[in-house]
Enzyme design. Sequence first.
Site, short mmCIF file in Angstrom:
data_model
loop_
_atom_site.label_atom_id
_atom_site.label_comp_id
_atom_site.label_asym_id
_atom_site.label_seq_id
_atom_site.Cartn_x
_atom_site.Cartn_y
_atom_site.Cartn_z
N SER A 67 0.81 -1.22 0.00
CA SER A 67 0.00 0.00 0.00
C SER A 67 0.84 1.27 0.00
O SER A 67 0.33 2.35 -0.28
CB SER A 67 -0.91 0.02 1.23
OG SER A 67 -1.75 -1.10 1.27
N CYS A 104 -3.95 1.63 -9.54
CA CYS A 104 -4.20 1.70 -8.11
C CYS A 104 -5.44 2.55 -7.90
O CYS A 104 -5.42 3.76 -8.13
CB CYS A 104 -3.02 2.31 -7.35
SG CYS A 104 -3.38 2.54 -5.59
N ASN A 106 -6.97 3.29 -5.10
CA ASN A 106 -6.87 4.20 -3.97
C ASN A 106 -6.15 5.49 -4.37
O ASN A 106 -6.63 6.59 -4.10
CB ASN A 106 -6.15 3.52 -2.81
CG ASN A 106 -7.10 2.70 -1.94
OD1 ASN A 106 -8.02 3.25 -1.35
ND2 ASN A 106 -6.88 1.40 -1.89
N LYS A 278 -5.29 -10.01 -8.83
CA LYS A 278 -5.46 -10.10 -7.39
C LYS A 278 -6.20 -11.39 -7.05
O LYS A 278 -6.88 -11.97 -7.89
CB LYS A 278 -6.26 -8.91 -6.86
CG LYS A 278 -5.68 -7.54 -7.18
CD LYS A 278 -4.29 -7.35 -6.61
CE LYS A 278 -3.80 -5.93 -6.79
NZ LYS A 278 -2.38 -5.77 -6.42
N MET A 318 -7.99 -2.79 -1.72
CA MET A 318 -7.50 -2.03 -2.86
C MET A 318 -8.70 -1.41 -3.58
O MET A 318 -9.74 -2.05 -3.72
CB MET A 318 -6.75 -2.95 -3.82
CG MET A 318 -5.60 -3.72 -3.17
SD MET A 318 -6.13 -5.21 -2.26
CE MET A 318 -6.35 -6.34 -3.64
#
Length: 396
Positions: A67, A104, A106, A278, A318
Amino acid sequence: MAYQAQIKIPATYMRGGTSKGVFFRLQDLPAAAQQPGAARDALLLRVIGSPDPYGKQIDGMGGATSSTSKAVILSKSERPEHDVDYLFGQVSIDKPFVDWSGNCGNLSAAVGSFAIASGLVDAERVPHNGVATVRIWQANIGKTIVAHVPITDGAVQETGGFELDGVTFPAAEVQLEFLDPAAEEEGGGGAMFPTGNLIDDLEVPGLGVLRATMINAGIPTIFVNADAIGYQGTELQEMINGDPKALAMFESIRAHGAVRMGLIKHVDEAATRQHTPKVAFVARPASYAASSGKQVAAGDIDLLVRALSMGKLHHAMMGTAAVAIGTAAAIPGTLVNLAAGGGEREAVRFGHPSGTLRVGAQAVQANGEWSVTKAIMSRSARVLMEGWVRVPGDAF
């Protein structure tokens, strides 16, 4: 022996959602790193502090987790109807490579804010007070993200009362729309379900045959049922990340699923493609204590989800995987949808290790094929530090 002095590069260290990363404008990078390739990768590795055999990234900006081992490069977009091009690099902690294979979600929440503050969005598109709509081209996967960024007195508003589980302090809410989020992955044909099935039988050595939903939406993701692999769906990080056998099992699921999804040709290639796909496991709602001690009640969530990123159980969720969860939940018959109780739905609230998250998706079926027009969720973002990062002049 002569050593080269350090050079300094304009950069901003930002939190976006439950991730942190170093943000650059493309024009500010050294000339050799303004193009994709070995020089760019070497520069970002040195900035973040990788590869680090100690796994701590002490000599860089990374935080020794998936992260917090991230880099973002932004440039003004020349694409019609877009403001900024956004390129994301997932920097390996202990190996010398940067994975460019996915987005990503986030950090996507911070892209609009950084773009506005850095002059990458035309001034006439930013209100003095209100909400700026920033149209982002996600260059890794070739998709559009629309960020709705609050503006006060002509500047990005970062403070506010929006609370996000996994983030300690409240901040201003940034709503994200992921348009047409089914990822067009090489070898996957651009199909949301690359195998053509909502549920597949995935054979994994040592585990036998697992039922799996494999979906390209937000980020390629493999979903399995928690009870099929010996879990409840209420697990926290320490219950899995300290178990080498469990991590090896998840990596085996990921590698074999990647082959079935057409992302790689052989399981051995998975080692050089850590960011995607993932792996996540799902379960029906149950009460549990989140990592902060907060109690999550079964009645407050639709399902439980735990996901792994870069070989470890994620501390929250995520953003791109949340898009995959929302998309799969909206399509009747997937494992995610069944864990949430089945039927048609446009939003779900799921439990993750740090708490809960709500994500919406609009799914439609035409000629037997499912598509999703957009997925929506809220995040927050904040500048943590701005100025320059320094790296040795011979680092790239």
